[in-house]
Design a protein around this motif. Structure first.
Motif, PDB file in Angstrom:
ATOM      1  N   LYS A 140       0.831  -1.201   0.000  1.00 20.73           N
ATOM      2  CA  LYS A 140       0.000   0.000   0.000  1.00 20.73           C
ATOM      3  C   LYS A 140       0.867   1.254   0.000  1.00 20.73           C
ATOM      4  CE  LYS A 140      -3.665   2.323   2.620  1.00 20.73           C
ATOM      5  NZ  LYS A 140      -4.550   2.254   3.816  1.00 20.73           N
ATOM      6  N   HIS A 141       1.925   1.230   0.777  1.00 17.09           N
ATOM      7  CA  HIS A 141       2.795   2.395   0.884  1.00 17.09           C
ATOM      8  C   HIS A 141       3.471   2.696  -0.450  1.00 17.09           C
ATOM      9  CE1 HIS A 141       4.995   5.330   3.238  1.00 17.09           C
ATOM     10  NE2 HIS A 141       6.140   4.896   2.752  1.00 17.09           N
ATOM     11  N   ASP A 146       5.007   9.227  -4.324  1.00 15.00           N
ATOM     12  CA  ASP A 146       5.715  10.169  -3.454  1.00 15.00           C
ATOM     13  C   ASP A 146       6.204   9.473  -2.180  1.00 15.00           C
ATOM     14  OD1 ASP A 146       5.380  12.266  -5.206  1.00 15.00           O
ATOM     15  OD2 ASP A 146       3.508  12.932  -4.289  1.00 15.00           O
ATOM     16  N   LYS A 147       5.347   8.659  -1.575  1.00 15.78           N
ATOM     17  CA  LYS A 147       5.751   7.927  -0.373  1.00 15.78           C
ATOM     18  C   LYS A 147       6.837   6.913  -0.696  1.00 15.78           C
ATOM     19  CE  LYS A 147       1.510   8.358   2.352  1.00 15.78           C
ATOM     20  NZ  LYS A 147       0.420   7.613   3.037  1.00 15.78           N
ATOM     21  N   ALA A 148       6.728   6.289  -1.869  1.00 19.22           N
ATOM     22  CA  ALA A 148       7.749   5.324  -2.279  1.00 19.22           C
ATOM     23  C   ALA A 148       9.103   6.009  -2.418  1.00 19.22           C
ATOM     24  CB  ALA A 148       7.346   4.658  -3.588  1.00 19.22           C
ATOM     25  N   ARG A 149       9.135   7.188  -3.026  1.00 17.53           N
ATOM     26  CA  ARG A 149      10.393   7.899  -3.186  1.00 17.53           C
ATOM     27  C   ARG A 149      10.986   8.304  -1.833  1.00 17.53           C
ATOM     28  NH1 ARG A 149      12.136   9.320  -8.065  1.00 17.53           N
ATOM     29  NH2 ARG A 149      10.692   9.154  -9.828  1.00 17.53           N
ATOM     30  N   LEU A 212      11.098   3.170 -10.398  1.00 15.75           N
ATOM     31  CA  LEU A 212      12.183   3.807  -9.660  1.00 15.75           C
ATOM     32  C   LEU A 212      13.497   3.064  -9.898  1.00 15.75           C
ATOM     33  CD1 LEU A 212      10.429   4.662  -6.266  1.00 15.75           C
ATOM     34  CD2 LEU A 212      10.597   6.016  -8.355  1.00 15.75           C
ATOM     35  N   PHE A 213      13.420   1.734 -10.000  1.00 19.10           N
ATOM     36  CA  PHE A 213      14.603   0.945 -10.335  1.00 19.10           C
ATOM     37  C   PHE A 213      15.127   1.310 -11.719  1.00 19.10           C
ATOM     38  CE2 PHE A 213      16.198  -2.589 -12.830  1.00 19.10           C
ATOM     39  CZ  PHE A 213      17.287  -3.025 -12.082  1.00 19.10           C
ATOM     40  N   ASP A 214      14.224   1.364 -12.698  1.00 22.71           N
ATOM     41  CA  ASP A 214      14.631   1.700 -14.068  1.00 22.71           C
ATOM     42  C   ASP A 214      15.323   3.053 -14.118  1.00 22.71           C
ATOM     43  OD1 ASP A 214      13.550  -0.677 -15.011  1.00 22.71           O
ATOM     44  OD2 ASP A 214      11.649   0.244 -15.618  1.00 22.71           O
ATOM     45  N   GLU A 215      14.782   3.999 -13.389  1.00 21.87           N
ATOM     46  CA  GLU A 215      15.334   5.347 -13.342  1.00 21.87           C
ATOM     47  C   GLU A 215      16.753   5.345 -12.779  1.00 21.87           C
ATOM     48  OE1 GLU A 215      12.812   8.846 -11.910  1.00 21.87           O
ATOM     49  OE2 GLU A 215      14.089   8.439 -10.172  1.00 21.87           O
ATOM     50  N   LEU A 216      16.938   4.627 -11.658  1.00 21.66           N
ATOM     51  CA  LEU A 216      18.250   4.595 -11.011  1.00 21.66           C
ATOM     52  C   LEU A 216      19.269   3.827 -11.850  1.00 21.66           C
ATOM     53  CD1 LEU A 216      19.885   5.337  -8.446  1.00 21.66           C
ATOM     54  CD2 LEU A 216      19.246   3.098  -7.539  1.00 21.66           C
ATOM     55  N   ALA A 217      18.872   2.675 -12.382  1.00 22.95           N
ATOM     56  CA  ALA A 217      19.789   1.867 -13.184  1.00 22.95           C
ATOM     57  C   ALA A 217      20.269   2.640 -14.407  1.00 22.95           C
ATOM     58  CB  ALA A 217      19.117   0.564 -13.598  1.00 22.95           C
ATOM     59  N   ALA A 218      19.370   3.389 -15.028  1.00 23.51           N
ATOM     60  CA  ALA A 218      19.752   4.187 -16.193  1.00 23.51           C
ATOM     61  C   ALA A 218      20.709   5.305 -15.791  1.00 23.51           C
ATOM     62  CB  ALA A 218      18.502   4.767 -16.857  1.00 23.51           C
TER      63      ALA A 218
END
Length: 344
Positions: A140-141, A146-149, A212-218
């Motif tokens: 849920k979180h 925004d909460k995930a980030r 978020l993973f895709d963003e960081l890996a790139a």
């Protein structure tokens, strides 16, 4: 019977300092929440310039900045204030070793949870922590970007130092692949991949974290060597690999689920593969005040689950079909223990 002598003033002062230790934490929390260190990254500023830049109205701005200087986070340069070396390294957004994500998480969540410690001990659970933590709360979180980030920024703080420790301490040459179970958006996986270019890796975590993973890996330039698997690690197939890394995951779950996850990891590892577990584990012979308080913090945040002893973790790992080959304490932010075991 004669009356006991009064405690020396030094002892009384120590207790008073302990009683008000939260003053220091809240000064740090507020400085990060206001964006003070980011403002001063462009250069020293006067009190009035800080007030204008951050929208501070209270006349205690001077005392606030003086307190940060006394704590070693700011330096007074004439009538101006500048970031200290420590603040520049760890509290300016964008720094490779930025700790502000964790500071914000403590300001927004952990501080409130600790405020309910008395209630939690009396009633048996920390209700205030359920909003953002615990195995049932994560899906849920993370559904809220925004909460995930916010959560990822907090986790990244600790993963950075842990990844560097694992990259340095472990001989990765015999292996070609690894998977981080519960690896969030890939902070640890990406740093290990960067340190050891011959490795390909994967992260297994809840599906909402994939963007978020895709963003960081790139951004790290490792998208060609890292892959994300979304799912439930207690129900869905785990990716096959030479090494499985998992940290701050097992204590989230009751004992039966911990054992089940270890069995599933054993099945996913290739013959001769290695399991690496890092987490807060109790060791009465070496525990410091910091270690004990961190375990208490994690127990409050995690709810019904808690950390285990080194001996208990060893027993669970061996029961799942592994042979423990190495146990040592990491030089990371929490002082986690690392257990390395090979698949029998």
């Amino acid at each position: 019977m004669s009356a006991s002598p009064l405690a020396p003033v030094a002892q009384a002062r120590t207790i008073l300092q302990l009683n008000t230790a939260y003053h220091q934490a809240k000064v740090l929390h507020t400085a990060v929440e206001l964006g003070l260190f980011e403002l001063l990254a462009s250069g020293p500023a006067t009190v009035e310039e800080v007030k204008k830049g951050l929208g501070i109205a209270h006349p205690l701005a001077q005392e606030f900045l003086d307190a940060l200087a006394a704590l070693g986070l700011l330096e007074a340069v004439g009538d101006r204030f500048a970031n200290s070396g420590a603040a520049t390294a760890f509290l300016v957004p964008g720094s490779p070793s930025y700790l502000g994500g964790s500071v914000l998480q403590h300001a927004r969540k952990h501080y409130r949870v600790w405020g309910e410690l008395t209630t939690a001990l009396r009633e048996g659970r920390a209700e205030s922590g359920a909003e953002a933590h615990g195995p049932e709360a994560y899906p849920k979180h993370y559904a809220d970007p925004d909460k995930a980030r916010q959560a990822m920024a907090h986790f990244d703080t600790f993963s950075s130092f842990t990844a560097d420790e694992l990259a340095r301490r472990v001989d990765w040459r015999p292996y070609t692949s690894f998977v981080d179970i519960g690896g969030a958006r890939g902070q640890l996986a990406s740093r290990i991949a960067l340190a050891h270019p011959h490795l390909s890796g994967a992260v297994f975590d809840l599906p909402p974290l994939e963007p978020l993973f895709d963003e960081l890996a790139a951004a790290r330039g490792v998208a060609d060597r890292l892959r994300f698997y979304g799912g439930d690690f207690l129900a869905d197939p785990l990716p096959e690999a030479d090494v499985v890394v998992t940290g701050h995951v097992l204590p989230d779950w009751p004992d039966a689920q911990r054992r089940e996850l270890l069995r599933r990891i054993h099945g996913a590892l290739r013959p001769g593969g290695a399991l690496m577990i890092y987490d807060l584990m109790a060791d009465p012979e070496s525990e410091s005040v910091h270690d004990v308080l961190q375990r208490l913090n994690h127990g409050l945040i995690r709810g019904d689950s808690s950390s285990c002893t080194l001996a208990e973790c060893h027993a669970s790992v061996e029961e799942a079909g592994f042979e423990v080959t190495r146990t040592e304490q990491l030089d990371n932010l929490l002082g986690d223990w690392l257990i390395v075991a090979t698949k029998r």
